[in-house]
Enzyme design. Structure first.
Site, PDB file in Angstrom:
ATOM      1  N   ASN A  15       0.863  -1.181   0.000  1.00  0.00           N
ATOM      2  CA  ASN A  15       0.000   0.000   0.000  1.00  0.00           C
ATOM      3  C   ASN A  15       0.905   1.238   0.000  1.00  0.00           C
ATOM      4  O   ASN A  15       1.630   1.502   0.956  1.00  0.00           O
ATOM      5  CB  ASN A  15      -0.887  -0.050   1.262  1.00  0.00           C
ATOM      6  N   LYS A  18       0.441   3.954   2.779  1.00  0.00           N
ATOM      7  CA  LYS A  18       1.048   3.499   4.034  1.00  0.00           C
ATOM      8  C   LYS A  18       2.571   3.603   3.995  1.00  0.00           C
ATOM      9  O   LYS A  18       3.198   4.102   4.934  1.00  0.00           O
ATOM     10  CB  LYS A  18       0.726   2.006   4.151  1.00  0.00           C
ATOM     11  N   ASP A  75      -0.718  -3.604   9.977  1.00  0.00           N
ATOM     12  CA  ASP A  75      -2.071  -3.995   9.607  1.00  0.00           C
ATOM     13  C   ASP A  75      -3.008  -3.028  10.300  1.00  0.00           C
ATOM     14  O   ASP A  75      -2.853  -2.751  11.501  1.00  0.00           O
ATOM     15  CB  ASP A  75      -2.388  -5.441   9.983  1.00  0.00           C
ATOM     16  N   GLY A 159      -7.144   5.947   1.421  1.00  0.00           N
ATOM     17  CA  GLY A 159      -8.178   5.118   2.045  1.00  0.00           C
ATOM     18  C   GLY A 159      -9.378   5.932   2.528  1.00  0.00           C
ATOM     19  O   GLY A 159      -9.989   6.709   1.792  1.00  0.00           O
ATOM     20  N   TYR A 160      -9.709   5.771   3.805  1.00  0.00           N
ATOM     21  CA  TYR A 160     -10.902   6.390   4.380  1.00  0.00           C
ATOM     22  C   TYR A 160     -10.675   7.836   4.830  1.00  0.00           C
ATOM     23  O   TYR A 160     -11.585   8.442   5.410  1.00  0.00           O
ATOM     24  CB  TYR A 160     -11.389   5.545   5.575  1.00  0.00           C
ATOM     25  N   ARG A 187      -1.142   5.078  13.009  1.00  0.00           N
ATOM     26  CA  ARG A 187       0.161   4.564  12.546  1.00  0.00           C
ATOM     27  C   ARG A 187       1.297   5.285  13.264  1.00  0.00           C
ATOM     28  O   ARG A 187       2.283   4.663  13.668  1.00  0.00           O
ATOM     29  CB  ARG A 187       0.235   4.797  11.028  1.00  0.00           C
TER      30      ARG A 187
HETATM   31  P1  ITT Z   1      -0.658  -4.093   2.921  1.00  0.00           P
HETATM   32  O1  ITT Z   1      -1.333  -5.279   3.548  1.00  0.00           O
HETATM   33  O2  ITT Z   1       0.121  -4.407   1.698  1.00  0.00           O
HETATM   34  O3  ITT Z   1       0.122  -3.277   3.914  1.00  0.00           O
HETATM   35  P2  ITT Z   1      -3.398  -3.087   2.693  1.00  0.00           P
HETATM   36  O4  ITT Z   1      -3.978  -1.832   2.152  1.00  0.00           O
HETATM   37  O5  ITT Z   1      -3.995  -4.399   2.241  1.00  0.00           O
HETATM   38  O6  ITT Z   1      -1.809  -3.076   2.396  1.00  0.00           O
HETATM   39  P3  ITT Z   1      -4.382  -3.526   5.367  1.00  0.00           P
HETATM   40  O7  ITT Z   1      -4.857  -4.907   5.126  1.00  0.00           O
HETATM   41  O8  ITT Z   1      -3.701  -3.211   6.651  1.00  0.00           O
HETATM   42  O9  ITT Z   1      -3.377  -3.023   4.256  1.00  0.00           O
HETATM   43  O10 ITT Z   1      -5.652  -2.603   5.140  1.00  0.00           O
HETATM   44  C1  ITT Z   1      -5.731  -1.398   5.741  1.00  0.00           C
HETATM   45  C2  ITT Z   1      -6.871  -0.626   5.093  1.00  0.00           C
HETATM   46  O11 ITT Z   1      -7.440   0.212   6.096  1.00  0.00           O
HETATM   47  C3  ITT Z   1      -6.317   0.286   4.014  1.00  0.00           C
HETATM   48  O12 ITT Z   1      -6.356  -0.335   2.742  1.00  0.00           O
HETATM   49  C4  ITT Z   1      -7.258   1.475   4.128  1.00  0.00           C
HETATM   50  O13 ITT Z   1      -8.440   1.216   3.422  1.00  0.00           O
HETATM   51  C5  ITT Z   1      -7.577   1.514   5.616  1.00  0.00           C
HETATM   52  N1  ITT Z   1      -6.617   2.392   6.320  1.00  0.00           N
HETATM   53  C6  ITT Z   1      -5.596   2.018   7.157  1.00  0.00           C
HETATM   54  N2  ITT Z   1      -4.910   3.087   7.570  1.00  0.00           N
HETATM   55  C7  ITT Z   1      -5.485   4.149   6.993  1.00  0.00           C
HETATM   56  C8  ITT Z   1      -5.213   5.521   7.015  1.00  0.00           C
HETATM   57  O14 ITT Z   1      -4.176   6.024   7.674  1.00  0.00           O
HETATM   58  N3  ITT Z   1      -6.007   6.317   6.322  1.00  0.00           N
HETATM   59  C9  ITT Z   1      -7.047   5.835   5.627  1.00  0.00           C
HETATM   60  N4  ITT Z   1      -7.370   4.549   5.514  1.00  0.00           N
HETATM   61  C10 ITT Z   1      -6.594   3.703   6.203  1.00  0.00           C
END
Ligand code: ITT
Length: 204
Positions: A15, A18, A75, A159-160, A187
């Site tokens: 991501n 992230k 995560d 994301g959100y 985070r």
């Molecule tokens: P990796 O597993 O490769 O790290 P991912 O996007 O699949 O990437 P996650 O399973 O941890 O990671 O999903 C976290 C989701 O939660 C992410 O895709 C966003 O939709 C949301 N999210 C997490 N942190 C966020 C943030 O700081 N701002 C907005 N949305 C966030």
């Protein structure tokens, strides 16, 4: 005295939003940050657990094993109280692989339509796992309280963030500058908790 080779720390995430935040949060630590772009052969990250911690550990351990370096995974997700904590650990995937951030934001907004401000409470959670190739692994947690907006606002973050209001600022996370998000986010808090351990690892 000979210079030490700095600790290589591989970010176990695909991501980009992230990864960008983690790189900024790690900038002043004595580590050499690498991303999965530097290790194109690392397979798809496992994400089959039912908790943030299980998934973070799974991703960090897989990347530490595949690269032979210390790996850091995050995560994370959004818990909406009016939805019983959903989407939670499924925040990235609950609408399937083809859905976009906008689709997921629209889904949450539609479920909360008409709900009073006081009932729109939510939080971001993050668990960061740090795994060493020798098998040691530690986890660190952070949370950030907020509430769901009536509609999306702002262009920052990912994301959100456009629908997540940070009450202290009265703005969505996507309206706040990245430096501010990196002081208050789930985070940032999880990484603050991980700092001493990373410094310890870097010191050998
Ligand atoms: P990796 O597993 O490769 O790290 P991912 O996007 O699949 O990437 P996650 O399973 O941890 O990671 O999903 C976290 C989701 O939660 C992410 O895709 C966003 O939709 C949301 N999210 C997490 N942190 C966020 C943030 O700081 N701002 C907005 N949305 C966030």
């Amino acid at each position: 005295m000979a210079d030490r080779t700095p600790l290589v720390l591989v970010l176990a995430t695909r991501n980009r939003g992230k990864a960008r935040e983690l790189e900024a949060l790690l900038a002043d630590l004595p580590v050499r940050v690498r991303t999965l772009d530097d290790y194109p052969d690392v397979p798809v990250l496992p994400e089959v657990g039912r908790t943030f911690a299980e998934n973070a550990v799974g991703k960090a351990v897989a990347v530490a094993q595949a690269t032979g370096q210390v790996a850091l995974a995050d995560d994370s997700g959004l818990e909406v109280d009016a939805l019983g904590g959903a989407p939670g650990v499924d925040s990235a995937t609950f609408l399937g692989p083809a859905a976009s951030d906008d689709d997921r934001n629209r889904w949450v907004l539609a479920r909360l339509r008409g709900l009073a401000e006081g009932l729109r409470t939510a939080r971001y959670r993050a668990v960061i796992a740090v795994a060493s190739p020798g098998g040691a692994v530690r986890t660190f947690e952070g949370a950030c309280e907020g509430r769901i907006a009536e509609g999306p606002r702002g262009e920052g973050g990912f994301g959100y963030d456009p629908i997540f209001i940070v009450p202290a600022y009265g703005r969505t996370m996507a309206e706040l500058p990245p430096e501010v998000k990196n002081q208050i986010s789930h985070r940032a808090k999880a990484l603050a908790a991980a700092r001493a351990y990373l410094v310890e690892l870097a010191a050998g």
